[in-house]
Design an enzyme around this catalytic site. Structure first.
Site, PDB file in Angstrom:
ATOM      1  N   LYS A 280      13.446 -41.632  34.857  1.00 36.33           N
ATOM      2  CA  LYS A 280      14.744 -42.290  35.045  1.00 36.33           C
ATOM      3  C   LYS A 280      15.891 -41.353  34.663  1.00 36.33           C
ATOM      4  O   LYS A 280      17.017 -41.503  35.127  1.00 36.33           O
ATOM      5  CB  LYS A 280      14.803 -43.580  34.225  1.00 36.33           C
ATOM      6  CG  LYS A 280      13.983 -44.722  34.828  1.00 36.33           C
ATOM      7  CD  LYS A 280      14.711 -45.374  36.008  1.00 36.33           C
ATOM      8  CE  LYS A 280      13.992 -46.621  36.485  1.00 36.33           C
ATOM      9  NZ  LYS A 280      14.709 -47.320  37.551  1.00 36.33           N
TER      10      LYS A 280
ATOM     11  N   THR B 206      18.508 -47.113  32.755  1.00 31.66           N
ATOM     12  CA  THR B 206      17.857 -47.864  31.681  1.00 31.66           C
ATOM     13  C   THR B 206      18.203 -47.368  30.290  1.00 31.66           C
ATOM     14  O   THR B 206      18.424 -46.171  30.078  1.00 31.66           O
ATOM     15  CB  THR B 206      16.324 -47.787  31.859  1.00 31.66           C
ATOM     16  OG1 THR B 206      15.685 -48.222  30.665  1.00 31.66           O
ATOM     17  CG2 THR B 206      15.844 -46.367  32.146  1.00 31.66           C
TER      18      THR B 206
ATOM     19  N   TYR C 219       8.231 -42.730  31.962  1.00 36.41           N
ATOM     20  CA  TYR C 219       9.193 -43.591  32.665  1.00 36.41           C
ATOM     21  C   TYR C 219      10.622 -43.166  32.327  1.00 36.41           C
ATOM     22  O   TYR C 219      11.462 -42.967  33.216  1.00 36.41           O
ATOM     23  CB  TYR C 219       8.951 -45.054  32.268  1.00 36.41           C
ATOM     24  CG  TYR C 219      10.049 -46.006  32.674  1.00 36.41           C
ATOM     25  CD1 TYR C 219      10.135 -46.501  33.972  1.00 36.41           C
ATOM     26  CD2 TYR C 219      11.014 -46.432  31.746  1.00 36.41           C
ATOM     27  CE1 TYR C 219      11.144 -47.387  34.348  1.00 36.41           C
ATOM     28  CE2 TYR C 219      12.018 -47.320  32.113  1.00 36.41           C
ATOM     29  CZ  TYR C 219      12.092 -47.791  33.414  1.00 36.41           C
ATOM     30  OH  TYR C 219      13.083 -48.655  33.782  1.00 36.41           O
TER      31      TYR C 219
ATOM     32  N   GLU D 290      16.096 -47.035  28.149  1.00 29.36           N
ATOM     33  CA  GLU D 290      15.002 -46.131  27.751  1.00 29.36           C
ATOM     34  C   GLU D 290      15.466 -44.674  27.739  1.00 29.36           C
ATOM     35  O   GLU D 290      14.827 -43.825  27.130  1.00 29.36           O
ATOM     36  CB  GLU D 290      13.818 -46.279  28.704  1.00 29.36           C
ATOM     37  CG  GLU D 290      12.933 -47.463  28.402  1.00 29.36           C
ATOM     38  CD  GLU D 290      12.119 -47.311  27.123  1.00 29.36           C
ATOM     39  OE1 GLU D 290      11.439 -46.297  26.976  1.00 29.36           O
ATOM     40  OE2 GLU D 290      12.184 -48.205  26.267  1.00 29.36           O
TER      41      GLU D 290
END
Ligand code: NAP
Ligand code: GDD
Length: 345
Positions: free
Chosen positions: A162, A134, A158, A136
């Site tokens: 990840k 991701t 999160y 992110e």
């Protein structure tokens, strides 16, 4: 010719549904992992049920959970897939602040559980692995477009989970020679997007306001900026990553960025809903309709403890090496999401 076998974790999610469609069209046998829930969670893949009811179905579902090693191990040992797409995750950034341990377990350790199962079952030479990475990961990085060489700076539980999944995938590739790839995907949306992600929330909220079924939309940070693509384009990139001679990691993005406020304006335009932005005495922004009724208001509940203000991707490596490019621009994405929503109301 023997059909290729694919396993999709997170098959009931947005990307799981688009990827299932793509792989069935490509004549794969698709196995999906779904978790047990008290209410039915298969609405996105129901259209493939005909396929399931058929005796010679190419679409098979298994119960499993990223937190449950035996289920992962047993499914892998039974089907010995050629390709695994690990899409399962607690994927909501805001929720990860409320459930950080669950998020780490499902998103980080869940990835490790699959990689270990591949290794213990001696599937290293047979099974290719895709990890749903991701943007992110880039979190608090500067406003410049991020590529595969940009350092990571996750800004949520999160993102941190990840990041573990990213590096453990790289590590198993380097240590054990697995064909394992990280797709570092920027935000991608569609009519199948979950209702609590901002694009779908805006589409659903403004459509109901237009149809006079709802009075107000409450929203968080209007000035966060995202690089939004369409999920259909992005699952194609996942598949391409597993068709190369060598495994590698790729950024997938459109290279264009819009704010949440821009997205609201695009949806309002598509709905022909007149909105006028204003500020109150405390400089808090809101929007009214032509009758001066407030229809959009910001609400503290939707702001995050640490925000990712800018995400913009540079997918030139994917363009060069995978010949991948985005086909659906944001205007078409908005049109599709709005028209699907109107048809449901
Ligand atoms: P999504 O719609 O939230 O789907 C997530 C899927 O994971 C669902 O099928 C969900 O099952 C399943 N899941 C959640 N926890 C699980 C667990 N403990 N065990 C087994 N399955 C579990 O997400 P998405 O948008 O399709 O995204 C797919 C993947 O890409 C995710 O890993 C996400 O983090 C990543 N990603 C997404 C984007 C994006 O913009 N969409 C961008 C970058 C990366 P239920 O249906 O039962 O909830
Ligand atoms: N969800 C939500 N709800 N977000 C809001 C709201 C609101 O009411 N108001 C403003 N936002 C802002 C968030 O603060 C964030 O800056 C932005 O809208 C996008 O939020 P989401 O749509 O929830 O997506 P995300 O960017 O946090 O995460 C998604 O994209 C990641 C890739 O960058 C998810 O799909 C992740 O799983 C994915 O990895």
């Amino acid at each position: 010719m023997l059909k290729k076998i694919a396993l999709i974790t997170g098959v009931t999610g947005q990307d799981g549904a688009y990827l299932t469609e793509l792989l069935l069209k490509k004549k794969y046998v698709v196995h999906g992992v779904k978790r047990r829930s008290s209410s039915i969670n298969t609405h996105r893949i129901d259209k493939f049920y005909k396929e399931i009811q058929n005796k010679n179905s190419n679409f098979i579902l298994h119960h499993g959970d990223m937190m449950d090693t035996p289920s992962i191990y047993n499914i892998l040992s039974k089907i010995k897939p050629n390709e695994i797409y690990n899409l399962a995750a607690q994927s909501h950034v805001a929720v990860s602040f409320e459930q950080p341990e669950y998020t780490a377990n499902a998103d980080a350790l869940g990835t490790l559980r699959i990689l270990e199962a591949i290794r213990h079952l001696k599937l290293e030479k047979k099974t290719k692995f895709y990890q749903a990475g991701t943007s992110e990961l880039f979190g608090g990085i500067s406003k410049k477009p991020s590529n595969e060489k940009t350092p990571f700076y996750p800004r949520s539980p999160y993102g941190v989970a990840k990041m573990y999944a990213h590096w453990i995938t790289v590590n198993y590739r380097e240590a054990y020679g697995l064909y394992a790839c990280n797709g570092i995907l920027f935000n991608h949306e569609s009519p199948l997007r979950g209702e609590t992600f901002v694009t779908q929330k805006i589409v659903k909220g403004l459509t109901k306001i237009k149809l006079k079924k709802q009075k107000k939309l409450y929203i968080g940070n209007l000035y966060a900026r995202r690089d939004w693509g369409h999920a259909r384009d992005y699952v194609y990139a996942m598949w391409l990553m597993l068709q190369q001679k060598k495994p590698d990691d790729y950024v997938i993005a459109t290279g264009k960025q819009y704010s949440i406020k821009d997205f609201i304006n695009l949806v309002a335009k598509e709905l022909r809903l007149k909105i006028f932005w204003k500020k109150n005495k405390n400089k808090k922004e809101f929007a009214v309709n032509e009758n001066n009724q407030i229809i959009i208001e910001t609400d503290k509940r939707y702001f995050r403890p640490s925000e990712v203000n800018h995400l913009l991707g540079d997918a030139s490596k994917a363009k060069r090496k995978l010949n991948w490019s985005t086909k659906i621009n944001i205007q078409k994405l908005v049109q599709e999401m709005v028209s699907e929503e109107i048809s449901k109301n």
